[in-house]
Design a protein around this motif. Structure first.
Motif: not given
Length: 272
Positions: A185-200
């Motif tokens: 299972i892979k969950s990727v958290k994405i910044h809503p303005e920068l569209f950078k990965i915040m966390a895996y």
């Protein structure tokens, strides 16, 4: 892998993963939330990846392993999809560990024991199957994810301060000579303005559960793109460790060298 081997491999993990989980809380009410398909959100993330041919940086890192804390500093050099080179130092800038990782091999010098290691990258995958390639390791270090499949079986959802991409994958693998289902299972958290990965969050379920949490924060402009200056890693499984790293003096696309000269008197190791 025995305990001595785990310690040795943790030194490698220190070098490989370097690794709070998210940026500080902000007022997200002004975010223009969009409705994305998985394809669209992945495209935004890929468009905002740190692009580089070569990269070099300095770092400070703290490792927690076996209830012991270790503070260190070092240098990182990389060639995209090709080479990772790291030097770890202690007080007064004295190098203790040097590592070079290529597309198929891992080389390490331990100056505290006058030893060096040469091993195939594949040899570590039995204990750490998430280590897919040198490119995968580079992605982890920089908060990129070039392994994101367009669409695939990802689902999109929104949290309080982020978008989520969540994937469920089943595949077969031999475990102790028996075929057994393995679920990743892979969950990727994405910044809503920068569209950078915040966390895996990566979970792998088979005989031994492995969970890896990786967080990125303090995004800084590096030329036309952004890079997280703080990375946090938490591994729970056969080996347990935590690591925090802070990058500085980041430079991309300069000429870099990957020197790796082993003193003649050093003893060669073939495995941990």
């Amino acid at each position: 892998m025995n305990k001595k081997g785990n310690v040795g491999f943790c030194l490698l993990l220190v070098v490989v993963f370097l690794c709070s989980a998210c940026s500080s809380k902000r007022d997200m009410t002004k975010v223009n939330w969009n409705t994305f398909t998985a394809n669209q959100l992945i495209k935004e993330v890929r468009n905002n990846e740190l692009k580089y041919n070569t990269l070099q940086a300095k770092f400070n890192a703290k490792l927690t392993y076996d209830n012991n804390d270790f503070n260190m500093r070092g240098q990182l050099r990389m060639k995209n999809d090709s080479v990772i080179w790291m030097s770890l130092s202690v007080m007064l800038g004295i190098e203790v560990i040097r590592v070079k990782i290529t597309t198929d091999s891992v080389f390490m010098i331990n100056r505290t024991k006058n030893q060096y290691l040469t091993a195939a990258l594949d040899s570590f995958r039995d204990d750490f199957p998430f280590i897919e390639s040198v490119g995968f390791i580079q992605d982890v270090l920089l908060g990129n994810d070039t392994q994101l499949e367009k669409g695939g079986d990802f689902k999109v959802s929104t949290g309080e301060d982020c978008y989520y991409l969540i994937s469920n994958k089943k595949y077969k693998k031999s475990v102790k000579n028996n075929d057994d289902d393995k679920i990743m299972i892979k969950s990727v958290k994405i910044h809503p303005e920068l569209f950078k990965i915040m966390a895996y969050e990566i979970k792998e379920y088979n005989e031994e559960k492995i969970k890896i949490d990786i967080g990125y924060s303090d995004f800084m402009n590096i030329y036309e793109h952004r890079m997280p200056l703080r990375v946090k890693l938490d591994v729970n499984g056969p080996v347990q460790l935590k690591m925090n790293i802070e990058y500085s003096n980041v430079v991309i696309d300069n000429d870099v060298e990957f020197n790796f000269n082993v003193p003649k008197k050093y003893e060669r190791l073939y495995k941990w």
